[in-house]
Design a protein around this motif. Structure first.
Motif, mmCIF file in Angstrom:
data_model
loop_
_atom_site.group_PDB
_atom_site.id
_atom_site.type_symbol
_atom_site.label_atom_id
_atom_site.label_comp_id
_atom_site.label_asym_id
_atom_site.label_seq_id
_atom_site.Cartn_x
_atom_site.Cartn_y
_atom_site.Cartn_z
ATOM 1 N N PRO A 329 89.881 47.567 108.274
ATOM 2 C CA PRO A 329 89.339 47.239 106.947
ATOM 3 C C PRO A 329 89.006 45.761 106.805
ATOM 4 O O PRO A 329 89.794 44.899 107.182
ATOM 5 C CB PRO A 329 90.489 47.628 106.005
ATOM 6 N N THR A 330 87.819 45.472 106.296
ATOM 7 C CA THR A 330 87.460 44.097 105.961
ATOM 8 C C THR A 330 87.832 43.833 104.511
ATOM 9 O O THR A 330 88.013 44.769 103.723
ATOM 10 C CB THR A 330 85.958 43.876 106.140
ATOM 11 N N ASP A 331 87.927 42.572 104.147
ATOM 12 C CA ASP A 331 88.232 42.240 102.757
ATOM 13 C C ASP A 331 87.199 42.832 101.808
ATOM 14 O O ASP A 331 87.530 43.380 100.755
ATOM 15 C CB ASP A 331 88.301 40.723 102.571
ATOM 16 N N ALA A 332 85.943 42.733 102.192
ATOM 17 C CA ALA A 332 84.873 43.228 101.320
ATOM 18 C C ALA A 332 84.970 44.740 101.119
ATOM 19 O O ALA A 332 84.803 45.247 100.001
ATOM 20 C CB ALA A 332 83.510 42.859 101.901
ATOM 21 N N SER A 333 85.249 45.483 102.202
ATOM 22 C CA SER A 333 85.341 46.943 102.079
ATOM 23 C C SER A 333 86.534 47.349 101.227
ATOM 24 O O SER A 333 86.450 48.301 100.438
ATOM 25 C CB SER A 333 85.437 47.594 103.462
ATOM 26 N N LYS A 384 94.116 37.229 93.617
ATOM 27 C CA LYS A 384 93.368 37.092 92.360
ATOM 28 C C LYS A 384 91.880 36.816 92.574
ATOM 29 O O LYS A 384 91.219 36.234 91.713
ATOM 30 C CB LYS A 384 93.960 35.969 91.494
ATOM 31 N N VAL A 385 91.335 37.200 93.725
ATOM 32 C CA VAL A 385 89.898 37.033 93.952
ATOM 33 C C VAL A 385 89.134 38.048 93.096
ATOM 34 O O VAL A 385 89.675 39.088 92.704
ATOM 35 C CB VAL A 385 89.542 37.222 95.447
ATOM 36 N N PRO A 386 87.859 37.775 92.774
ATOM 37 C CA PRO A 386 87.080 38.726 91.961
ATOM 38 C C PRO A 386 86.857 40.049 92.699
ATOM 39 O O PRO A 386 86.490 40.042 93.877
ATOM 40 C CB PRO A 386 85.755 37.988 91.725
ATOM 41 N N LYS A 416 75.494 44.355 89.564
ATOM 42 C CA LYS A 416 76.024 45.001 90.762
ATOM 43 C C LYS A 416 75.602 44.230 92.020
ATOM 44 O O LYS A 416 76.393 44.074 92.963
ATOM 45 C CB LYS A 416 75.537 46.449 90.851
ATOM 46 N N PHE A 417 74.373 43.747 92.034
ATOM 47 C CA PHE A 417 73.881 42.928 93.152
ATOM 48 C C PHE A 417 74.746 41.678 93.317
ATOM 49 O O PHE A 417 75.162 41.327 94.434
ATOM 50 C CB PHE A 417 72.423 42.552 92.896
ATOM 51 N N LEU A 418 75.062 41.028 92.192
ATOM 52 C CA LEU A 418 75.888 39.827 92.248
ATOM 53 C C LEU A 418 77.305 40.140 92.695
ATOM 54 O O LEU A 418 77.907 39.376 93.473
ATOM 55 C CB LEU A 418 75.908 39.143 90.879
ATOM 56 N N LEU A 419 77.848 41.253 92.221
ATOM 57 C CA LEU A 419 79.203 41.633 92.632
ATOM 58 C C LEU A 419 79.262 41.847 94.137
ATOM 59 O O LEU A 419 80.208 41.404 94.802
ATOM 60 C CB LEU A 419 79.653 42.900 91.890
ATOM 61 N N ASP A 420 78.261 42.520 94.705
ATOM 62 C CA ASP A 420 78.246 42.743 96.157
ATOM 63 C C ASP A 420 78.278 41.415 96.913
ATOM 64 O O ASP A 420 78.971 41.279 97.933
ATOM 65 C CB ASP A 420 77.002 43.541 96.552
ATOM 66 N N LYS A 421 77.546 40.438 96.418
ATOM 67 C CA LYS A 421 77.530 39.125 97.065
ATOM 68 C C LYS A 421 78.893 38.446 96.974
ATOM 69 O O LYS A 421 79.385 37.856 97.953
ATOM 70 C CB LYS A 421 76.461 38.228 96.423
ATOM 71 N N VAL A 422 79.519 38.535 95.796
ATOM 72 C CA VAL A 422 80.815 37.888 95.581
ATOM 73 C C VAL A 422 81.924 38.587 96.363
ATOM 74 O O VAL A 422 82.857 37.939 96.852
ATOM 75 C CB VAL A 422 81.149 37.831 94.074
#
Length: 444
Positions: A329-333, A384-386, A416-422
């Motif tokens: 698992p990656t952090d993003a996933s 506490k990351v977004p 949603k686009f911005l959330l994916d980037k963050v």
């Protein structure tokens, strides 16, 4: 038998005024069986409802038509019912009317099972006309009188028989069991709500597997959950599974903690496998998309059974996400998983995934992967990351103001686009940075 003071007062009041009075039903069963301290104490008497109302200071006419008055003492209600026999049953659920009688045995004879057809008072002890004590000692569920008649009177009794067998770990007597099979179609005359309530009690009982096996054996399953019936005997033809889909689902339920929504999710998590089965050139079975299809099917089933919307939503999420166990698992996933599932439901998801692994062949590898997912999830939550749209530095009103846009679906897509980037890079979570990305992506 221990009798609470308020119950004793009701019995004594009726007796001192020349009436018979007994505790009846499940409280006697539970006391004799020693399994539970009785919670409810129902009282039967030869006094008519009008007489009962006159004898007590505060009563509520909860079921005058059927001879029931609730006597209120210190804010607690106790049902007192006149001896009765039931009139004709036309809907396999409730009698058209009742006939009040003066004989206790006649009243007890109309009840469902021998273990529920006993009476007690301090003067006479246990009154047992139908062998309830013997059946308790022999761990047997037996209908009072003719089983077919009992179930044709009230088809819900078939589910109650199975629920008692599971809860008490009793066996259903042969004629009673046969009568359930012969009358199983009558369960369609019972309301979805009543069926749901009995099924829920079975799922959190001492032996949910026993209950579900009995539902299948008696053909009740094909009327209550026809979608689950299709999993019976369905060979998965997959090296990760040593059970058919039905037996695997039972194992998953049994491995789940006794949380109702979690156990329902366990029961339904593979409900779509028969619809999604394919076999490759090596004879290996696959079920691509069964999690997503199962989520849709689960929602349909739960709405049919009149579950509340909140439970439907939670169970659908659990079924849809139960396959999302990542080897690396990656952090993003993991953040995306948290965002989809919701923080409050993560514990249930991991519990379902563990139960699913334990119900499969050689579960050790998958259990290790689930443990890694839990650890990574906990670390991300503590950092506490977004992880959701509400956490990013730009809001919908910012986009509307900055780019002169109107509220609508486009705003949601941008967020949603911005959330994916963050999620990929938390350092991007600044208002200026995010607005610049929107300009580059949508405005040029």
């Amino acid at each position: 038998m221990f009798i609470p003071n308020d119950v004793k007062m009701i019995l004594d009041t009726l007796k001192s005024n020349g009436y018979e009075a007994y505790i009846v039903g499940g409280s006697i069963r539970d006391f004799i069986n020693g399994t539970l301290l009785p919670k409810d104490y129902d009282i039967a008497t030869n006094a008519l409802t009008g007489d009962v109302i006159k004898l007590f200071d505060k009563t509520v006419p909860t079921g005058i038509k059927h001879g029931t008055v609730t006597v209120m003492i210190s804010g607690e209600g106790f049902e007192v019912t006149t001896y009765r026999i039931d009139g004709e049953y036309l809907d396999n659920r409730r009698p058209e009317g009742v006939i009040f009688v003066s004989n206790l045995k006649q009243d007890l004879a109309r009840r469902d099972f021998t273990i529920n057809a006993m009476a007690f008072n301090e003067q006479q002890g246990v009154i047992d006309y139908f062998g309830g004590i013997e059946d308790l000692n022999n761990k047997t569920i037996r209908a009072v009188g003719e089983p077919n008649k009992r179930f044709q009177e009230d088809a819900l009794r078939m589910l109650r028989a199975i629920r008692f067998a599971a809860r008490l770990d009793f066996e259903i007597e042969e004629k009673t069991l046969k009568a359930i099979s012969e009358n199983s179609n009558l369960i369609l005359n019972i309301s979805s709500e009543r069926t749901r309530d009995e099924l829920c009690k079975m799922l959190v009982s001492n032996s949910s597997t026993k209950a579900l096996m009995l539902l299948e054996e008696t053909r009740l399953l094909e009327f209550i959950l026809p979608e689950l019936q299709k999993t019976v005997g369905f060979n998965q033809k997959n090296p990760h599974h040593d059970k058919d889909v039905f037996q695997h689902s039972l194992a998953v339920v049994e491995n789940c903690p006794r949380s109702l929504n979690l156990r329902i999710a366990g029961l339904l998590h593979d409900i779509a496998k028969p619809l999604c089965f394919t076999m490759d050139e090596n004879g290996i079975g696959h079920f691509y998309g069964h999690d997503k299809k199962g989520a849709i099917l689960s929602e349909q089933i739960l709405k049919r059974l009149k579950f509340d919307n909140q439970s439907v939503c939670k169970i659908r999420i659990l079924v849809k996400e139960h396959m999302n166990v990542l080897a690396k698992p990656t952090d993003a996933s993991v953040k995306r998983l948290i965002n989809r599932v919701g923080v409050d439901l993560l514990g249930d998801l991991f519990a379902l995934q563990r139960a699913d692994a334990l119900g499969s062949y050689l579960p050790e590898i998958r259990l290790g992967e689930i443990h890694k997912m839990e650890e990574r999830t906990l670390a991300i939550l503590e950092s506490k990351v977004p992880i959701s749209i509400k956490d990013i530095a730009v809001k919908g009103e910012d986009l509307i103001s900055e780019f002169s846009l109107k509220p609508g679906k486009e705003i949601g897509a941008m967020l949603k686009f911005l959330l994916d980037k963050v999620l990929e890079n938390p350092e991007l979570n600044s208002k200026d940075e995010l607005l610049a990305m929107i300009y580059d992506e949508y405005m040029e």
